[in-house]
Design a protein around this motif. Structure first.
Motif, PDB file in Angstrom:
ATOM      1  N   UNK A 193       0.810  -1.216   0.000  1.00 28.05           N
ATOM      2  CA  UNK A 193       0.000   0.000   0.000  1.00 28.05           C
ATOM      3  C   UNK A 193       0.838   1.257   0.000  1.00 28.05           C
ATOM      4  N   UNK A 194       0.157   2.379  -0.226  1.00 31.51           N
ATOM      5  CA  UNK A 194       0.804   3.696  -0.194  1.00 31.51           C
ATOM      6  C   UNK A 194      -0.176   4.703   0.386  1.00 31.51           C
ATOM      7  N   UNK A 195       0.347   5.596   1.216  1.00 25.71           N
ATOM      8  CA  UNK A 195      -0.474   6.642   1.822  1.00 25.71           C
ATOM      9  C   UNK A 195      -0.567   7.841   0.894  1.00 25.71           C
ATOM     10  N   UNK A 196      -1.472   8.738   1.190  1.00 28.67           N
ATOM     11  CA  UNK A 196      -1.657   9.937   0.373  1.00 28.67           C
ATOM     12  C   UNK A 196      -0.396  10.799   0.359  1.00 28.67           C
ATOM     13  N   UNK A 197       0.418  10.712   1.418  1.00 26.48           N
ATOM     14  CA  UNK A 197       1.650  11.499   1.478  1.00 26.48           C
ATOM     15  C   UNK A 197       2.848  10.751   0.897  1.00 26.48           C
ATOM     16  N   UNK A 198       2.583   9.654   0.169  1.00 32.89           N
ATOM     17  CA  UNK A 198       3.586   8.872  -0.557  1.00 32.89           C
ATOM     18  C   UNK A 198       4.311   7.857   0.316  1.00 32.89           C
ATOM     19  N   UNK A 199       4.139   7.881   1.634  1.00 31.13           N
ATOM     20  CA  UNK A 199       4.809   6.899   2.479  1.00 31.13           C
ATOM     21  C   UNK A 199       4.243   5.500   2.246  1.00 31.13           C
ATOM     22  N   UNK A 200       5.080   4.486   2.302  1.00 31.93           N
ATOM     23  CA  UNK A 200       4.591   3.112   2.142  1.00 31.93           C
ATOM     24  C   UNK A 200       3.672   2.691   3.287  1.00 31.93           C
TER      25      UNK A 200
END
Length: 470
Positions: free
Chosen positions: A430-437
């Protein structure tokens, strides 16, 4: 060093390229590149990253360990790597991430270090960890933190945060990590890596774990590819195989068996954030599309387990403070331990009369964990209850009760596997909206790492992991 969209990495046109460990070992066997060339390229990459991300505790770049004496037939011969700075490597200090003592060069290798070296790797130094591995972020009371390469304002996880940074950025294809509450799987989730915590006893026992009434520490590696994780465990098994566990061998791809997967979205200890929950749901749908059976379930653990784990966590801090001059170094001073370690020690002292009951209950967790796999073959859950926090959120200078609450609301899934001794793998699906995994977690019955690796291969083939250099 390249920086794009706040990401930091070291991939480039050198001997390492963007190869994983299996590919590099094949190039060495073919005579297309030498271990020395790979070591020089990896050291140069790590040195370029150090000022920004701070992953290395003790470099050995001029005199790497292993290549000269390693067996050229070892499966990972010539692959550059690092050891975490809580295991002994002869000639290098073991600092344990702590300012409470002056680290001195170790006089011998730990048992696990010898197993690690037997795979053929070249060790270039040791990676940073938080003090004695007790925190879930690689941050320090009075030193610069280790930073997440996907966004340096955020935590890389812990306690194997330094190792995760070096692998995620491309400095090395794999690095040693160990896990006493999630510290292989947590940095894997934070940094977009594969992190398999094996069954207790799969590898040579960690020196510290032999001394504990409940052995919760296991060693392993962090990697960018599933095949590197599989290759490491197969190579390590050539050195030592525990006859009490099923042999693992080399897992080379997805399995053909369709498995029963129990889906867990929430922990009894914390509410999962929406982005993490969605990443786990999407992974469940992908597994269903492959023909696996997915059904929702719950973990048979509650807040009482959290209380027992916290008391045991405090017990570890208490032991460190009490015996440090004998077990760590004669220069050890308990009054120089950081705020988290001191707070955990005080927590234990307040509840120490409950130690016998706590130990009895934690010993029974293994049976409760095994019961999960009567109706399911695998449990799918989050690794963490929320996305990697910003630097400072879990700093040991945060007032202790607030820091403890933050940690318990963050590390709400992984400790069960440590107490029970079962295997678990973190995968960067997955990936968060802030680009962090965002990582998801698969658990299996004791000794069944094969099923976890086969599912991991299938997920990686279905949708390759994001690359930090893209």
């Amino acid at each position: 060093m390249l920086v794009a969209h706040d990401r930091v990495h070291a991939f480039g046109d050198d001997a390492l390229g963007d190869h994983d460990a299996v590919a590099l070992a094949a190039l060495v066997r073919a005579g297309e590149v030498s271990p020395a060339e790979l070591a020089r390229a990896a050291a140069a990459r790590a040195e370029r990253l150090q000022a920004t991300l701070n992953p290395v505790a003790f470099p050995a770049h001029r005199e790497p360990w292993g290549a000269a004496g390693a067996d050229p037939a070892a499966p990972l011969f010539g692959v550059p790597t690092y050891l975490k700075d809580n295991v002994d490597l002869r000639g290098l200090p073991t600092g344990q991430g702590s300012a409470a003592f002056r680290p001195r060069p170790a006089g011998r290798n730990s048992g696990f270090t010898d197993q690690f070296l037997s795979t053929g790797v070249t060790v270039l130094g040791k990676t940073r960890l938080p003090e004695f591995g007790l925190n879930a972020s690689t941050e320090f009371a009075a030193a610069d933190p280790v930073r997440n390469p996907w966004n340096p304002e955020h935590s890389p996880g812990a306690s194997s945060g330094g190792a995760a940074v070096l692998v995620a950025t491309g400095a090395v294809p794999l690095a040693h990590a160990n896990d006493g509450g999630g510290s292989i799987r947590i940095p894997a989730a934070c940094c977009g890596l594969v992190g398999l915590k094996p069954t207790r006893g799969r590898l040579v026992a960690n020196d510290m774990s032999r001394k504990l009434p409940v052995d919760l520490i296991t060693d392993g590696v962090l990697t960018r590819s599933v095949r590197d994780s599989a290759a490491f465990f197969a190579a390590a098994e050539r050195y030592h195989r525990n006859p009490a566990l099923p042999p693992l061998g080399l897992v080379e791809g997805p399995g053909t068996r369709r498995v029963r997967i129990g889906l867990v979205l929430d922990s009894p200890l914390a509410v999962t954030d929406p982005q993490t929950r969605e990443a786990v749901r999407r992974t469940a749908l992908r597994l269903e599309s492959m023909g696996h059976q997915v059904s929702e379930t719950t973990l048979p653990f509650d807040a009482a387990f959290a209380d027992d784990f916290t008391l045991y966590w405090g017990y570890l801090a208490f032991l460190i403070a009490l015996t440090g001059r004998l077990t760590v170094d004669r220069s050890f001073r308990a009054d120089r331990l950081d705020g988290l370690t001191q707070g955990l020690r005080r927590t234990y002292l307040r509840g120490m009369l409950g130690t016998p009951g706590m130990l009895r209950r934690l010993a029974r967790v293994k049976d409760s964990y095994a019961g999960l796999f009567q109706a399911h073959d695998v449990i799918l859950s989050p690794v963490l209850a929320h996305v990697a926090p910003p630097i400072g959120h879990l700093n040991p200078n945060v007032p202790f009760e607030e820091l403890k609450d933050r940690l318990e609301r963050y590390v709400a899934f992984t400790p069960v596997n440590n107490i029970a001794g079962g295997p678990g793998i973190a995968l960067p699906t997955g990936a968060a909206a802030n680009d962090l995994p965002i990582g998801v977690h698969l658990s299996a019955a004791h000794g069944d790492e094969r099923t976890l690796l086969e599912l991991a291969f299938a997920l990686e083939a279905d949708q390759p992991w994001r690359r930090i250099q893209d």
